[in-house]
Design a protein around this motif. Structure first.
Motif, PDB file in Angstrom:
ATOM      1  N   GLU A  31       0.839  -1.200   0.000  1.00 20.06           N
ATOM      2  CA  GLU A  31       0.000   0.000   0.000  1.00 20.06           C
ATOM      3  C   GLU A  31       0.876   1.253   0.000  1.00 20.06           C
ATOM      4  O   GLU A  31       0.643   2.184  -0.766  1.00 20.06           O
ATOM      5  CB  GLU A  31      -0.899   0.043   1.244  1.00 20.06           C
ATOM      6  N   PHE A  34       2.872   1.734  -3.356  1.00 15.82           N
ATOM      7  CA  PHE A  34       2.064   2.165  -4.492  1.00 15.82           C
ATOM      8  C   PHE A  34       1.199   3.377  -4.182  1.00 15.82           C
ATOM      9  O   PHE A  34       0.442   3.837  -5.041  1.00 15.82           O
ATOM     10  CB  PHE A  34       1.192   1.021  -4.995  1.00 15.82           C
ATOM     11  N   ALA A  36      -1.388   3.482  -2.342  1.00 15.10           N
ATOM     12  CA  ALA A  36      -2.792   3.074  -2.390  1.00 15.10           C
ATOM     13  C   ALA A  36      -3.484   3.419  -1.076  1.00 15.10           C
ATOM     14  O   ALA A  36      -2.895   3.294  -0.002  1.00 15.10           O
ATOM     15  CB  ALA A  36      -2.897   1.572  -2.655  1.00 15.10           C
ATOM     16  N   ASP A  37      -4.714   3.840  -1.168  1.00 14.80           N
ATOM     17  CA  ASP A  37      -5.501   4.202   0.004  1.00 14.80           C
ATOM     18  C   ASP A  37      -6.390   3.027   0.391  1.00 14.80           C
ATOM     19  O   ASP A  37      -7.577   3.013   0.100  1.00 14.80           O
ATOM     20  CB  ASP A  37      -6.336   5.447  -0.298  1.00 14.80           C
ATOM     21  N   ALA A  41      -8.191  -0.350  -2.929  1.00 15.89           N
ATOM     22  CA  ALA A  41      -7.468   0.454  -3.918  1.00 15.89           C
ATOM     23  C   ALA A  41      -6.215  -0.281  -4.389  1.00 15.89           C
ATOM     24  O   ALA A  41      -5.879  -0.252  -5.578  1.00 15.89           O
ATOM     25  CB  ALA A  41      -7.095   1.812  -3.329  1.00 15.89           C
ATOM     26  N   LEU A  42      -5.542  -0.959  -3.463  1.00 14.05           N
ATOM     27  CA  LEU A  42      -4.363  -1.735  -3.845  1.00 14.05           C
ATOM     28  C   LEU A  42      -4.744  -2.866  -4.789  1.00 14.05           C
ATOM     29  O   LEU A  42      -4.104  -3.072  -5.822  1.00 14.05           O
ATOM     30  CB  LEU A  42      -3.667  -2.293  -2.599  1.00 14.05           C
ATOM     31  N   ASN A  44      -7.355  -3.064  -6.737  1.00 14.74           N
ATOM     32  CA  ASN A  44      -7.735  -2.480  -8.034  1.00 14.74           C
ATOM     33  C   ASN A  44      -6.505  -2.073  -8.828  1.00 14.74           C
ATOM     34  O   ASN A  44      -6.429  -2.291 -10.037  1.00 14.74           O
ATOM     35  CB  ASN A  44      -8.660  -1.276  -7.834  1.00 14.74           C
ATOM     36  N   ARG A  45      -5.559  -1.459  -8.163  1.00 10.55           N
ATOM     37  CA  ARG A  45      -4.324  -0.977  -8.816  1.00 10.55           C
ATOM     38  C   ARG A  45      -3.539  -2.132  -9.431  1.00 10.55           C
ATOM     39  O   ARG A  45      -3.007  -2.042 -10.525  1.00 10.55           O
ATOM     40  CB  ARG A  45      -3.472  -0.227  -7.786  1.00 10.55           C
ATOM     41  N   LEU A  46      -3.494  -3.251  -8.713  1.00 14.37           N
ATOM     42  CA  LEU A  46      -2.671  -4.365  -9.167  1.00 14.37           C
ATOM     43  C   LEU A  46      -3.412  -5.372 -10.038  1.00 14.37           C
ATOM     44  O   LEU A  46      -2.789  -6.219 -10.661  1.00 14.37           O
ATOM     45  CB  LEU A  46      -2.064  -5.085  -7.956  1.00 14.37           C
ATOM     46  N   SER A  47      -4.726  -5.269 -10.104  1.00 14.84           N
ATOM     47  CA  SER A  47      -5.481  -6.262 -10.878  1.00 14.84           C
ATOM     48  C   SER A  47      -5.864  -5.783 -12.265  1.00 14.84           C
ATOM     49  O   SER A  47      -6.572  -6.476 -12.979  1.00 14.84           O
ATOM     50  CB  SER A  47      -6.741  -6.670 -10.116  1.00 14.84           C
ATOM     51  N   ASP A  48      -5.385  -4.622 -12.664  1.00 12.58           N
ATOM     52  CA  ASP A  48      -5.779  -4.108 -13.982  1.00 12.58           C
ATOM     53  C   ASP A  48      -5.021  -4.761 -15.129  1.00 12.58           C
ATOM     54  O   ASP A  48      -5.259  -4.457 -16.278  1.00 12.58           O
ATOM     55  CB  ASP A  48      -5.666  -2.587 -14.037  1.00 12.58           C
ATOM     56  N   ASP A  55       6.566  -2.993 -10.617  1.00 14.52           N
ATOM     57  CA  ASP A  55       5.436  -3.563  -9.876  1.00 14.52           C
ATOM     58  C   ASP A  55       5.718  -5.020  -9.518  1.00 14.52           C
ATOM     59  O   ASP A  55       5.466  -5.461  -8.397  1.00 14.52           O
ATOM     60  CB  ASP A  55       4.150  -3.500 -10.701  1.00 14.52           C
TER      61      ASP A  55
END
Length: 114
Positions: A31, A34, A36-37, A41-42, A44-48, A55
């Motif tokens: 978190e 990156f 991430a809040d 959010a983490l 979502n950020r890593l699953s795109d 990364d």
């Protein structure tokens, strides 16, 4: 040997197989890394589906941390040759899938009737 039901994923590095896993502590580290809040959010950020080499290194380092074998990102980056990028990315994606995506690896088998 990696135990998938504990969220462990095997990773071969320089002739040694490590059982990497993400823990609450290593997720907190991610978190911060990156910006991430929160865990959602983490996730979502890593699953795109667009993980950069940096990364991948962060996720693998978090996996080493969660396995009780902290590894600095710069050291890990020196140990993984560019030819092993696919293996490293696959391992990072599997760690994330086991942690955030549920999936088969995170569910224990049904009880067996004896």
């Amino acid at each position: 040997m990696a135990n998938r039901y504990r969220g462990e994923v095997p990773f071969d590095l320089d002739g040694t197989t490590f059982a990497l896993r993400l823990t609450l502590g290593s997720l907190a580290h991610l978190e911060g890394a990156f910006g991430a809040d929160g865990l959602q959010a983490l996730g979502n950020r890593l699953s795109d589906g667009r993980l950069s080499a940096g990364d991948v290194l962060h996720v693998l380092a978090a996996g080493f941390m969660g396995a009780g074998q902290p590894m600095e990102i710069r050291d890990l980056g020196k140990l993984i040759p560019a030819s092993a990028l696919e293996q490293a990315a696959t391992t990072a994606a599997l760690l994330l899938s086991v942690t955030f995506g549920g999936g088969e690896a995170s569910r224990p088998p049904p009880p067996q009737v004896v």
